[in-house]
Design a protein around this motif. Structure first.
Motif, PDB file in Angstrom:
ATOM      1  N   LEU A 436       0.852  -1.185   0.000  1.00 14.94           N
ATOM      2  CA  LEU A 436       0.000   0.000   0.000  1.00 14.94           C
ATOM      3  C   LEU A 436       0.890   1.236   0.000  1.00 14.94           C
ATOM      4  CD1 LEU A 436      -2.850   1.296   0.322  1.00 14.94           C
ATOM      5  CD2 LEU A 436      -2.457   1.211   2.800  1.00 14.94           C
ATOM      6  N   ARG A 437       0.636   2.137  -0.942  1.00 14.91           N
ATOM      7  CA  ARG A 437       1.386   3.387  -1.011  1.00 14.91           C
ATOM      8  C   ARG A 437       0.695   4.419  -0.137  1.00 14.91           C
ATOM      9  NH1 ARG A 437       1.956   7.671  -5.507  1.00 14.91           N
ATOM     10  NH2 ARG A 437       4.158   8.256  -5.483  1.00 14.91           N
ATOM     11  N   LEU A 438       1.429   4.965   0.823  1.00 10.95           N
ATOM     12  CA  LEU A 438       0.847   5.971   1.700  1.00 10.95           C
ATOM     13  C   LEU A 438       1.875   7.036   2.013  1.00 10.95           C
ATOM     14  CD1 LEU A 438       0.505   4.702   5.378  1.00 10.95           C
ATOM     15  CD2 LEU A 438       2.027   3.673   3.714  1.00 10.95           C
ATOM     16  N   SER A 439       1.375   8.176   2.439  1.00 13.27           N
ATOM     17  CA  SER A 439       2.225   9.309   2.766  1.00 13.27           C
ATOM     18  C   SER A 439       2.593   9.288   4.247  1.00 13.27           C
ATOM     19  CB  SER A 439       1.485  10.621   2.444  1.00 13.27           C
ATOM     20  OG  SER A 439       2.152  11.742   2.991  1.00 13.27           O
ATOM     21  N   THR A 440       3.692   9.925   4.576  1.00 12.48           N
ATOM     22  CA  THR A 440       4.010  10.133   5.989  1.00 12.48           C
ATOM     23  C   THR A 440       2.863  10.862   6.682  1.00 12.48           C
ATOM     24  OG1 THR A 440       5.224  12.105   5.242  1.00 12.48           O
ATOM     25  CG2 THR A 440       6.524  10.152   5.786  1.00 12.48           C
ATOM     26  N   LEU A 441       2.148  11.735   5.962  1.00  9.79           N
ATOM     27  CA  LEU A 441       1.003  12.437   6.540  1.00  9.79           C
ATOM     28  C   LEU A 441      -0.119  11.466   6.881  1.00  9.79           C
ATOM     29  CD1 LEU A 441       0.841  15.581   4.213  1.00  9.79           C
ATOM     30  CD2 LEU A 441       2.001  15.355   6.417  1.00  9.79           C
ATOM     31  N   ASP A 442      -0.295  10.417   6.066  1.00  7.12           N
ATOM     32  CA  ASP A 442      -1.290   9.395   6.358  1.00  7.12           C
ATOM     33  C   ASP A 442      -0.914   8.634   7.622  1.00  7.12           C
ATOM     34  OD1 ASP A 442      -2.662  10.016   3.971  1.00  7.12           O
ATOM     35  OD2 ASP A 442      -1.382   8.640   2.844  1.00  7.12           O
ATOM     36  N   LEU A 443       0.361   8.357   7.783  1.00 12.28           N
ATOM     37  CA  LEU A 443       0.833   7.614   8.945  1.00 12.28           C
ATOM     38  C   LEU A 443       0.589   8.412  10.221  1.00 12.28           C
ATOM     39  CD1 LEU A 443       2.156   4.810   8.984  1.00 12.28           C
ATOM     40  CD2 LEU A 443       4.375   5.928   9.240  1.00 12.28           C
ATOM     41  N   ALA A 444       0.765   9.717  10.143  1.00 17.93           N
ATOM     42  CA  ALA A 444       0.539  10.560  11.312  1.00 17.93           C
ATOM     43  C   ALA A 444      -0.944  10.742  11.589  1.00 17.93           C
ATOM     44  CB  ALA A 444       1.206  11.921  11.108  1.00 17.93           C
ATOM     45  N   GLY A 445      -1.748  10.911  10.554  1.00 15.19           N
ATOM     46  CA  GLY A 445      -3.187  11.060  10.734  1.00 15.19           C
ATOM     47  C   GLY A 445      -3.565  12.361  11.406  1.00 15.19           C
TER      48      GLY A 445
END
Length: 530
Positions: A436-445
């Protein structure tokens, strides 16, 4: 008079103004479980499409799970800072301009959001209103807040239903003024705007016309028209190419003072801009307004806060005014929610004014530079070269210095460098998590989150109830820990503490001997609990 005996309803937060800033602020509050009411004497959906969104605004809604819904509403417009000058919509392209290549690349890669994605103020308001109601937020149109009082415990307000004349008493823990440039809340607070300067009186026309075949470039560039009859903009307000706005900057014998244009004069000028008098124009309205720039002398008084145009005004040059206001509301919403839930001491709210004043100053710097450049007819390439850094900083690369940030010995990163700095937004980097491709921003939420480095497994057992701990593993960065260390400014076992608004609050360059104690101390300090 406000009478305690006649109190009808109690809310945690009352928001005045149901424009894009007020509705977005209320949505961010409701998403965190805050009981919120929005009042406005007008129906905010009764008007033409005006301002447009920026990448950072999309990020804020995406962080609360609304990315897919936004994609269904939004459309692809011109990339930021790309423009052209034509002698008319039907005429020749005289010049094209954009930011210098390094800044263009930064704009294209700084966010998981495609920089072309946008929606107008109207679409945003309708979207935010629907989502606010879905989360239990209440909205009342045709209701004017006419007075309020504050004490150590609450805000007490009186509203009047403009249709029936019925009065209502409200009590809230906090009041937010999102009621525009002529803010009644700011007036009642006795807060002025001492540095407000009026650069010019302008007119903006909103109209329908089929210009798709005449102005296909509007899909990729913001259009400016310059000829002997008019100097103006032609901005598409939708993908279909049938809704438009035009800022009428100059025309022969234009008065120096603010003037309301007649419909006949407006149509004459618009046809001069289009270059074809036979094109049918459905004129919605033409507003006269002052292109002014300024910041209120205070953004908060006790339990009352100002956001958006109530807090700061700027011209439309640069397109960040509405977006800066929405970021005001987002900054304030997570802090109010933390205080109301008992997670944070109310001293956390002291960070609102210095943080958002710094952001507003960055946004206003862009507006001033571009507006003065347009008025002076400065060479557009030279102007954009100067303004590119202003745009990036004003959009989201400003830096906070407040009690809600624990700074270290680092200097602010160059705006072109994708490096973390306490007080700045977490950099976007693409990661891979189980294909799954995700952003560091997604990880932080949208919650307090500790991002630990690939060798930072010692952080995973830290004992805290206030945040999530996520590790950026070696697999996520293709086995290269340097991807994390270069972004974070730490060793591979270091960590970044990210606030609910996506800003880095604290950095630990390595794993300390007692990660739980270090993290608990940082969080308690940031939330004002020690």
């Amino acid at each position: 008079m406000i009478s305690e005996e006649n109190i009808v309803e109690r809310f945690e937060v009352i928001v005045t103004g149901a424009g894009p800033v007020g509705l977005s602020t209320a949505l961010f509050l409701a998403d965190r479980g805050v009981r919120v009411l929005v009042v406005d004497k007008r129906d905010p959906l009764d008007g033409p499409p005006r301002a447009s969104t920026s990448v950072r605004t999309w990020e804020l809604f995406r962080a609360i799970g609304l990315g897919p819904a936004l994609d269904r509403v939004g459309w692809d417009g011109p990339l930021p800072m790309r423009s052209m000058i034509k002698d008319s919509a039907a005429g020749a392209v005289l010049h094209r301009a954009g930011p210098p290549p390094r800044y263009a690349e930064r704009l294209d890669t700084c966010s998981p959001i495609d920089a072309r994605r946008c929606m107008t103020q109207y679409e945003l308001q309708k979207f935010a209103l629907d989502e606010l109601r879905r989360r239990g937020g209440q909205v009342r149109f045709g209701a004017e807040l006419v007075e309020f009082t504050t004490d150590a415990e609450a805000v007490r307000a009186r509203t009047i239903d403009l249709g029936t004349g019925r009065e209502q008493q409200l009590v809230g823990s906090y009041l937010i003024g999102a009621d525009g440039a002529r803010s009644r809340i700011r007036e009642l607070l006795g807060v002025d705007m001492p540095d407000r300067l009026v650069d010019a009186g302008l007119n903006t026309a909103f109209f329908r016309a089929d210009l798709r075949s005449l102005l296909p470039e509007s899909a990729t560039h913001a259009c400016f028209v310059r000829n002997e009859q008019i100097h103006c903009t032609l901005f598409a307000k939708g993908a279909a190419g049938d809704r438009w706005s035009s800022h009428i900057l100059d025309y022969p014998s234009k008065p120096a003072e603010l003037t309301q244009l007649s419909p006949e004069k407006t149509l004459q000028l618009l046809h001069a801009a289009i270059g074809d008098d036979t094109v049918p124009i459905d004129l919605i309205e033409c507003n006269g307004w002052e292109a002014a720039v300024g910041i209120a002398s205070a953004l908060r008084r006790d339990r009352v806060f100002l956001v958006g145009d109530a807090a700061h005004v700027q011209s439309s040059a640069g397109g960040l005014g509405m977006n800066t206001g929405i970021q005001d509301g987002h900054n304030l919403a997570w802090k109010l929610a933390a205080v109301l839930s008992g997670q944070a001491d109310d001293t956390l709210l002291d960070s609102y004014e210095p943080e958002r004043r710094a952001a507003a100053e960055a946004s206003l710097a862009l507006s001033r530079r571009l507006f003065h450049g347009y008025q002076a007819r400065q060479d557009i390439n030279q102007l954009f070269a100067q303004a590119a850094e202003d745009y990036l900083r004003g959009m989201m690369f400003y830096r906070y210095d407040s009690n809600a940030v624990l700074t270290d010995d680092s200097s602010a990163a160059d705006i072109l460098d994708n490096q973390a700095t306490p007080g700045c937004r977490l950099p976007h980097r693409w990661l891979t998590d189980n294909d799954l491709r995700l952003s560091t921003l997604d990880l932080a939420g949208a919650q307090w989150t500790l991002l630990a480095g690939p060798h930072g497994s010692g952080w995973l057992t830290a004992n805290t109830n206030d945040l999530r701990i996520r590790q950026i593993t070696s697999a996520m960065v293709d086995g290269d820990p340097a991807t994390f260390t270069e972004m974070a400014g730490t060793e591979p076992d270091g960590a970044l503490l990210v606030r609910p608004d996506g800003f880095v609050a604290w950095r630990s360059r390595t794993t300390p001997d007692d990660p739980s104690d270090a993290l608990r101390t940082a969080v308690d300090t940031l939330l004002g609990r020690n």
